[in-house]
Design a protein around this motif. Structure first.
Motif, PDB file in Angstrom:
ATOM      1  N   ILE A  25       0.476  -1.208   0.208  1.00  0.00           N
ATOM      2  CA  ILE A  25       0.368  -0.012   0.115  1.00  0.00           C
ATOM      3  C   ILE A  25       0.631   1.272  -0.087  1.00  0.00           C
ATOM      4  CG2 ILE A  25      -1.660   1.225   0.834  1.00  0.00           C
ATOM      5  CD1 ILE A  25      -2.874  -1.516   2.543  1.00  0.00           C
ATOM      6  N   ASN A  26       1.813   1.267   0.914  1.00  0.00           N
ATOM      7  CA  ASN A  26       2.952   2.644   0.826  1.00  0.00           C
ATOM      8  C   ASN A  26       3.178   2.300  -1.001  1.00  0.00           C
ATOM      9  OD1 ASN A  26       2.459   2.746   3.744  1.00  0.00           O
ATOM     10  ND2 ASN A  26       3.783   1.481   4.242  1.00  0.00           N
ATOM     11  N   GLY A  27       3.478   1.256  -1.426  1.00  0.00           N
ATOM     12  CA  GLY A  27       3.824   1.558  -2.877  1.00  0.00           C
ATOM     13  C   GLY A  27       3.439   2.710  -3.054  1.00  0.00           C
ATOM     14  N   VAL A  28       2.388   1.953  -3.582  1.00  0.00           N
ATOM     15  CA  VAL A  28       1.234   2.357  -3.712  1.00  0.00           C
ATOM     16  C   VAL A  28       0.832   4.406  -3.969  1.00  0.00           C
ATOM     17  CG1 VAL A  28      -1.081   2.680  -4.848  1.00  0.00           C
ATOM     18  CG2 VAL A  28      -0.103   0.395  -5.106  1.00  0.00           C
ATOM     19  N   TYR A  29       0.489   4.402  -2.559  1.00  0.00           N
ATOM     20  CA  TYR A  29       0.674   5.935  -2.210  1.00  0.00           C
ATOM     21  C   TYR A  29       2.068   6.662  -2.859  1.00  0.00           C
ATOM     22  CZ  TYR A  29      -2.898   5.441   0.710  1.00  0.00           C
ATOM     23  OH  TYR A  29      -4.742   5.074   1.447  1.00  0.00           O
ATOM     24  N   SER A  30       3.401   5.708  -2.460  1.00  0.00           N
ATOM     25  CA  SER A  30       4.379   6.348  -2.864  1.00  0.00           C
ATOM     26  C   SER A  30       5.122   6.497  -4.557  1.00  0.00           C
ATOM     27  CB  SER A  30       5.226   6.222  -1.928  1.00  0.00           C
ATOM     28  OG  SER A  30       5.849   6.537  -0.902  1.00  0.00           O
ATOM     29  N   LEU A  31       4.122   5.898  -5.361  1.00  0.00           N
ATOM     30  CA  LEU A  31       4.075   5.695  -6.796  1.00  0.00           C
ATOM     31  C   LEU A  31       5.597   4.941  -6.914  1.00  0.00           C
ATOM     32  CD1 LEU A  31       3.069   9.233  -8.637  1.00  0.00           C
ATOM     33  CD2 LEU A  31       1.476   7.064  -7.934  1.00  0.00           C
ATOM     34  N   ASP A  32       5.771   3.962  -5.945  1.00  0.00           N
ATOM     35  CA  ASP A  32       7.340   3.354  -5.678  1.00  0.00           C
ATOM     36  C   ASP A  32       6.059   2.123  -6.200  1.00  0.00           C
ATOM     37  OD1 ASP A  32       9.001   1.980  -5.588  1.00  0.00           O
ATOM     38  OD2 ASP A  32       9.868   2.003  -4.362  1.00  0.00           O
ATOM     39  N   PHE A  33       5.770   1.879  -8.067  1.00  0.00           N
ATOM     40  CA  PHE A  33       5.307   0.703  -8.459  1.00  0.00           C
ATOM     41  C   PHE A  33       5.863  -0.901  -8.271  1.00  0.00           C
ATOM     42  CE2 PHE A  33       2.966   3.497 -10.713  1.00  0.00           C
ATOM     43  CZ  PHE A  33       2.332   4.298  -9.588  1.00  0.00           C
ATOM     44  N   ASP A  34       7.318  -0.933  -8.114  1.00  0.00           N
ATOM     45  CA  ASP A  34       7.807  -2.404  -8.375  1.00  0.00           C
ATOM     46  C   ASP A  34       7.832  -3.010  -6.797  1.00  0.00           C
ATOM     47  OD1 ASP A  34       8.686  -2.316 -10.587  1.00  0.00           O
ATOM     48  OD2 ASP A  34      10.577  -1.215 -10.204  1.00  0.00           O
ATOM     49  N   THR A  35       8.203  -1.635  -5.733  1.00  0.00           N
ATOM     50  CA  THR A  35       8.270  -1.925  -4.199  1.00  0.00           C
ATOM     51  C   THR A  35       6.192  -2.451  -4.541  1.00  0.00           C
ATOM     52  OG1 THR A  35       9.669  -0.707  -3.670  1.00  0.00           O
ATOM     53  CG2 THR A  35       7.824  -1.428  -1.887  1.00  0.00           C
ATOM     54  N   ALA A  36       5.624  -1.776  -4.580  1.00  0.00           N
ATOM     55  CA  ALA A  36       4.090  -2.203  -4.901  1.00  0.00           C
ATOM     56  C   ALA A  36       4.191  -3.522  -4.790  1.00  0.00           C
ATOM     57  CB  ALA A  36       2.935  -1.003  -5.071  1.00  0.00           C
ATOM     58  N   GLN A  37       4.212  -3.848  -5.757  1.00  0.00           N
ATOM     59  CA  GLN A  37       3.976  -5.192  -7.029  1.00  0.00           C
ATOM     60  C   GLN A  37       4.419  -6.518  -6.418  1.00  0.00           C
ATOM     61  OE1 GLN A  37       2.116  -5.541 -10.204  1.00  0.00           O
ATOM     62  NE2 GLN A  37       2.116  -7.417  -9.344  1.00  0.00           N
ATOM     63  N   LYS A  38       5.941  -6.069  -5.860  1.00  0.00           N
ATOM     64  CA  LYS A  38       6.621  -7.565  -4.542  1.00  0.00           C
ATOM     65  C   LYS A  38       6.183  -7.173  -3.833  1.00  0.00           C
ATOM     66  CE  LYS A  38      10.356  -6.446  -1.974  1.00  0.00           C
ATOM     67  NZ  LYS A  38      11.563  -5.402  -2.099  1.00  0.00           N
ATOM     68  N   ASN A  39       5.210  -7.262  -3.002  1.00  0.00           N
ATOM     69  CA  ASN A  39       4.504  -6.856  -1.503  1.00  0.00           C
ATOM     70  C   ASN A  39       3.526  -8.114  -2.387  1.00  0.00           C
ATOM     71  OD1 ASN A  39       5.766  -5.996   1.182  1.00  0.00           O
ATOM     72  ND2 ASN A  39       6.597  -4.935  -0.704  1.00  0.00           N
ATOM     73  N   ILE A  40       2.376  -7.178  -2.772  1.00  0.00           N
ATOM     74  CA  ILE A  40       1.100  -7.987  -2.929  1.00  0.00           C
ATOM     75  C   ILE A  40       1.678  -9.174  -3.764  1.00  0.00           C
ATOM     76  CG2 ILE A  40      -0.377  -7.916  -4.903  1.00  0.00           C
ATOM     77  CD1 ILE A  40      -0.853  -5.640  -3.162  1.00  0.00           C
ATOM     78  N   GLU A  41       2.593  -9.675  -4.639  1.00  0.00           N
ATOM     79  CA  GLU A  41       2.842 -10.803  -4.972  1.00  0.00           C
ATOM     80  C   GLU A  41       3.150 -11.645  -3.989  1.00  0.00           C
ATOM     81  OE1 GLU A  41       2.982 -12.422  -8.026  1.00  0.00           O
ATOM     82  OE2 GLU A  41       2.133 -10.335  -8.840  1.00  0.00           O
TER      83      GLU A  41
END
Length: 398
Positions: free
Chosen positions: A39-55
């Motif tokens: 979630i924090n990755g999406v808020y920060s537009l850090d999509f790679d971090t967001a995708q890694k954690n959603i996976e």
């Protein structure tokens, strides 16, 4: 209609954080950690971090609604923000992931038919599909997707009446369905689209005040509504208050920064617009979240505020600088809007042939962003500053 298209450009990004309380009872601490980091990755537009954690959430809960919803929102956010709605390949990636995500949540509902989280997630995704198909003028598909969205959001409230996050999506529907432009109202009557903008604003404020996870999303949509000119809800000073709260909470998000610039413009803090837009431009290339594709946004702000102040030679210089700065980029919505604005400035300065060249240039692009009608009108009739001396809002007007 353009306002309905923009609610995902801000609000849905934040709705990616909508993890209801029921999920807190089923997700173990490590998955909660991954979800929070995603979630924090999406808020920060850090999509790679967001995708890694959603996976990682997918690994432990293959069809959990939160994982599917997060995955679709990352794909949408990439298309909306990394590519400024300008990359057809990313659009196809998004469409495929959206279809797969809806199918995945349907499988979850078959196993857990009383889970309000599932109805919230699938309702939000149907809402996203409605917005996307409306943007592409697929009105009937948009209508039925919107109906499914509302049905599922209402189901989540039926299962949990204190689930205030659902009011976010319901409020969006009520407001925007109730403020459809006249050109769309005929279709709306045919398919029985009804809305109550007062109820919508009340529901959005309820979400802002009481929702666990969509309070910030509601603020963003209320900013959009409160910045709409000639509206009974027009309250740009309140919008500025809300965006400053959000920037303090999410300081790394460049789009929060840009929304503050828009609010400063709308509240006539013109010197601050210039100051903040210059800071925004300086961060591009030095801060990893300030992408090159945002260059045109910075020049839109810098040039438009000079137009508003009546400094058209300065505006011309700035729009021309912006034109050169993005000459090697793929066309984008904000970049093409800069070309429109430059043509308008040429008209004010009496350079009609240059202005017409600009409008023809705008018409040379596929009309992805709805500027063709305006460009054609300006080819017929030169732009002139209104008697009010107001050159209009800062964002693209199409």
């Amino acid at each position: 209609m353009k306002k309905l298209l923009h609610w995902a450009a801000a609000g849905l990004l934040m709705l990616a954080a909508a993890l209801p309380a029921s999920s807190e009872l089923t997700l173990p601490p490590d998955v909660m950690q991954y979800a929070t980091e995603g979630i924090n990755g999406v808020y920060s537009l850090d999509f790679d971090t967001a995708q890694k954690n959603i996976e990682r959430v997918f690994k432990d809960y293959p069809d959990h609604p939160f994982a599917h919803f997060g995955n679709a929102m990352i794909a949408w956010s990439r298309y909306e923000y990394e590519y400024e709605l300008s990359d057809d390949r990313q659009r196809k990636v998004f469409e495929q992931i959206l279809d797969e995500s809806i199918a995945g949540i349907k499988r979850w509902i078959k196993q857990y038919p009383e889970d309000p989280n599932a109805y919230m997630g699938i309702g939000a995704l149907y809402g996203l599909r409605a917005m996307f198909t409306m943007r592409n003028r697929s009105w009937i598909t948009a209508y039925f997707s919107g109906r499914r969205a509302i049905k599922n959001l209402e189901k989540s409230l039926e299962l949990d009446p204190t689930y205030y996050d659902a009011y976010f999506g319901l409020g969006i529907y009520q407001y925007y369905a109730g403020t459809l432009p006249s050109v769309i109202k005929i279709l709306a009557k045919i398919v029985a689209i009804k809305g109550d903008p007062d109820e919508g604003v009340a529901q959005l404020n309820l979400a802002r005040e009481k929702a666990h996870f969509t309070s910030d999303s509601a603020k963003l949509i209320l900013i959009e509504i409160q910045n709409t000119r000639n509206s009974k809800y027009y309250a740009p000073q309140k919008s500025l208050e809300y965006i400053r709260q959000l920037r303090a909470k999410y300081p790394k998000n460049p789009l929060m920064h840009y929304v503050e610039i828009i609010c400063l413009y709308e509240t006539a803090h013109y010197d601050e617009v210039t100051e903040q837009a210059e800071d925004f431009l300086k961060l591009i290339g030095t801060d990893p979240f300030y992408k090159d594709i945002y260059i045109s946004r910075a020049y839109t702000a810098l040039g438009t505020v000079q137009m508003q102040k009546g400094n058209f030679e300065q505006a011309r210089a700035l729009f021309e600088q912006g034109q050169q700065a993005i000459k090697n980029q793929e066309p984008s919505r904000w970049g093409v809007w800069n070309e429109v604005r430059l043509g308008e400035v040429y008209d004010v300065l009496g350079a009609r042939e240059k202005a017409k060249k600009q409008y023809r240039y705008v018409l040379s692009f596929d009309d992805k962003w709805g500027f063709d009608d305006l460009a054609k009108k300006l080819l017929q009739t030169p732009y002139a500053v209104p008697a009010s001396r107001d050159v209009g809002p800062l964002p693209p007007q199409a």
